[in-house]
Design a protein around this motif. Sequence first.
Motif, mmCIF file in Angstrom:
data_model
loop_
_atom_site.group_PDB
_atom_site.id
_atom_site.type_symbol
_atom_site.label_atom_id
_atom_site.label_comp_id
_atom_site.label_asym_id
_atom_site.label_seq_id
_atom_site.Cartn_x
_atom_site.Cartn_y
_atom_site.Cartn_z
ATOM 1 N N ALA A 62 0.827 -1.209 0.000
ATOM 2 C CA ALA A 62 0.000 0.000 0.000
ATOM 3 C C ALA A 62 0.859 1.256 0.000
ATOM 4 C CB ALA A 62 -0.920 -0.015 1.217
ATOM 5 N N SER A 77 2.105 1.968 -3.420
ATOM 6 C CA SER A 77 1.041 2.019 -4.417
ATOM 7 C C SER A 77 0.961 3.402 -5.060
ATOM 8 C CB SER A 77 -0.295 1.652 -3.763
ATOM 9 O OG SER A 77 -1.369 1.866 -4.650
ATOM 10 N N GLU A 97 -1.869 4.709 -5.664
ATOM 11 C CA GLU A 97 -3.117 5.285 -5.159
ATOM 12 C C GLU A 97 -2.835 6.088 -3.888
ATOM 13 O OE1 GLU A 97 -6.703 6.591 -4.642
ATOM 14 O OE2 GLU A 97 -6.205 5.359 -6.389
ATOM 15 N N ARG A 146 -1.750 4.885 0.211
ATOM 16 C CA ARG A 146 -0.516 5.326 0.862
ATOM 17 C C ARG A 146 -0.822 6.062 2.160
ATOM 18 N NH1 ARG A 146 0.887 7.156 -4.344
ATOM 19 N NH2 ARG A 146 0.765 9.310 -3.594
#
Length: 237
Positions: free
Chosen positions: A47, A50, A52, A56
């Motif tokens: 994450a 990522s 996105e 984050r």
Amino acid sequence: MNEALTLISFGDAGWGDEIAAGVVITISLALATLPFGLLLGFVLALAKKSDEPSLRMAANIYTTLFRGLPELLTLFLVYYGVQIGLQQFMQLLGFDIYIEVNSFVAGMVALAFVFSSYASEAFLSAFRGIPQGQYEGGYALGLSKNLTMRLIVLPQLIRLALPALGNLWLILLKETALVSVIGLADLVRQAGIAARVTKEPFLFFGVACAIYLVLAMISSGALSRIEHWSKRGDTAR
């Protein structure tokens, strides 16, 4: 000396059985926490890297929260907070019942939260140590993103993150002592009970220290072997 040996012996005359049972609980808790912490830490690292922004941000908030809170406070929040939350939820449904969370499960969840927040940084650093060409090479061979991750990136990731994860395992092993405050009969709690009953705190807490030291030495030896095994290709070259 004979009296001390009698107190730590096995059987009705000593506390060896209780101490051994506490060691089993301590090791079991650490081993049960490890896979959940590793998996959650890996997901958090994905994450954090990522594209996105929301992923984050969520991962960074998670790690900041559990790295910033004292481990003991996290344990209390999980153990008591989940109980209160479940009871209030059941009351909203019209059920007036008392719910008690298992102390082993609460300890495992709380320690997994803390472990994963640090493990995510270890995985993230390992991700940064893998050249982009490794990904591109996998795609050039026709591998999907999942296959590239599993067959090419993940083996290198584990190898790079292993030293940091080994240190986190040793920390986790010691932090299991915190669960004694919520009633789990681990090594520290059993040693504390024996110390209060026999009025020999130095003896039993000294035994607990020695056992933790032995467990740390065994873990360090095992981790060294695993790290050596992971670098067998470098040795061959």
